[in-house]
Motif scaffolding. Structure first.
Motif, PDB file in Angstrom:
ATOM      1  N   ASN A  40       0.807  -1.222   0.000  1.00 31.38           N
ATOM      2  CA  ASN A  40       0.000   0.000   0.000  1.00 31.38           C
ATOM      3  C   ASN A  40       0.847   1.282   0.000  1.00 31.38           C
TER       4      ASN A  40
ATOM      5  N   SER B 280      -0.211   3.129  -5.810  1.00 29.24           N
ATOM      6  CA  SER B 280      -1.405   2.553  -6.423  1.00 29.24           C
ATOM      7  C   SER B 280      -0.998   1.596  -7.549  1.00 29.24           C
TER       8      SER B 280
ATOM      9  N   PRO C 211      -2.104   5.594  -3.191  1.00 29.77           N
ATOM     10  CA  PRO C 211      -3.231   4.682  -2.930  1.00 29.77           C
ATOM     11  C   PRO C 211      -4.504   5.378  -2.462  1.00 29.77           C
ATOM     12  N   LYS C 212      -4.367   6.345  -1.588  1.00 27.38           N
ATOM     13  CA  LYS C 212      -5.546   7.028  -1.044  1.00 27.38           C
ATOM     14  C   LYS C 212      -6.311   7.759  -2.155  1.00 27.38           C
TER      15      LYS C 212
ATOM     16  N   LYS D 219      -8.080   5.304  -4.804  1.00 27.46           N
ATOM     17  CA  LYS D 219      -9.350   4.704  -4.357  1.00 27.46           C
ATOM     18  C   LYS D 219     -10.552   5.615  -4.594  1.00 27.46           C
ATOM     19  N   THR D 220     -10.307   6.911  -4.803  1.00 26.22           N
ATOM     20  CA  THR D 220     -11.406   7.850  -5.022  1.00 26.22           C
ATOM     21  C   THR D 220     -11.712   8.077  -6.503  1.00 26.22           C
TER      22      THR D 220
ATOM     23  N   LYS E  98      -8.597  -1.982 -10.894  1.00 27.07           N
ATOM     24  CA  LYS E  98      -9.146  -1.733  -9.558  1.00 27.07           C
ATOM     25  C   LYS E  98      -8.808  -2.856  -8.569  1.00 27.07           C
TER      26      LYS E  98
ATOM     27  N   ASP F 233      -3.857  -6.142  -6.450  1.00 27.80           N
ATOM     28  CA  ASP F 233      -3.370  -5.874  -5.098  1.00 27.80           C
ATOM     29  C   ASP F 233      -1.878  -6.152  -4.928  1.00 27.80           C
TER      30      ASP F 233
END
Length: 135
Positions: A67, A70, A103-104, A107-108, A129, A132
């Protein structure tokens, strides 16, 4: 170099069914072109470059799994792109792509933005999406 002296050493070019055009002199000392499947010095350089590329891809995969970045970074490395190239493909500023590499922020992102990235990488939005870095 004379045409008969062209190196034909095994290299990554041969495994990819490719040849390299080199300049040689013919029997009249006129320059012409000929094909070579590679030569040892170039093979060493290509092998080292590919090793570095694979290390960068693995590091990006690990960073996604931890994490730190991204999935955009992983697919960017996998496709041998940098921020400038990717930004031109998706039609965004580099600083925007760099933000999306977090990453933050990733996710949006909405599906239309993710589709631009996915299309650039030749994958689906779902693959982007759901990546991982662990598989």
């Amino acid at each position: 170099m004379k045409r008969q002296d062209i190196p034909q050493d095994e290299s990554n070019l041969k495994s990819a069914n490719m040849t390299e055009v080199v300049y040689v002199t013919d029997e009249n000392d006129n320059y012409t072109t000929a094909n070579s499947i590679g030569w040892d010095v170039k093979k060493l350089a290509l092998d080292e470059s590919l090793e570095l590329i694979n290390e960068r891809i693995q590091q990006a995969k690990d960073d996604v799994a931890n994490n730190k970045v991204s999935p955009i970074i992983y697919f960017m490395e996998l496709n041998k792109m940098d921020f400038g190239v990717l930004a031109s493909y998706v039609g965004m500023w580099q600083w925007t792509v760099k933000r999306h590499a977090k990453p933050k922020t990733f996710k949006t992102l909405n599906d239309s933005t993710l589709k631009k990235y996915a299309d650039s990488f030749g994958i689906s939005v779902e693959e982007l999406k759901n990546f991982d870095g662990k598989s």
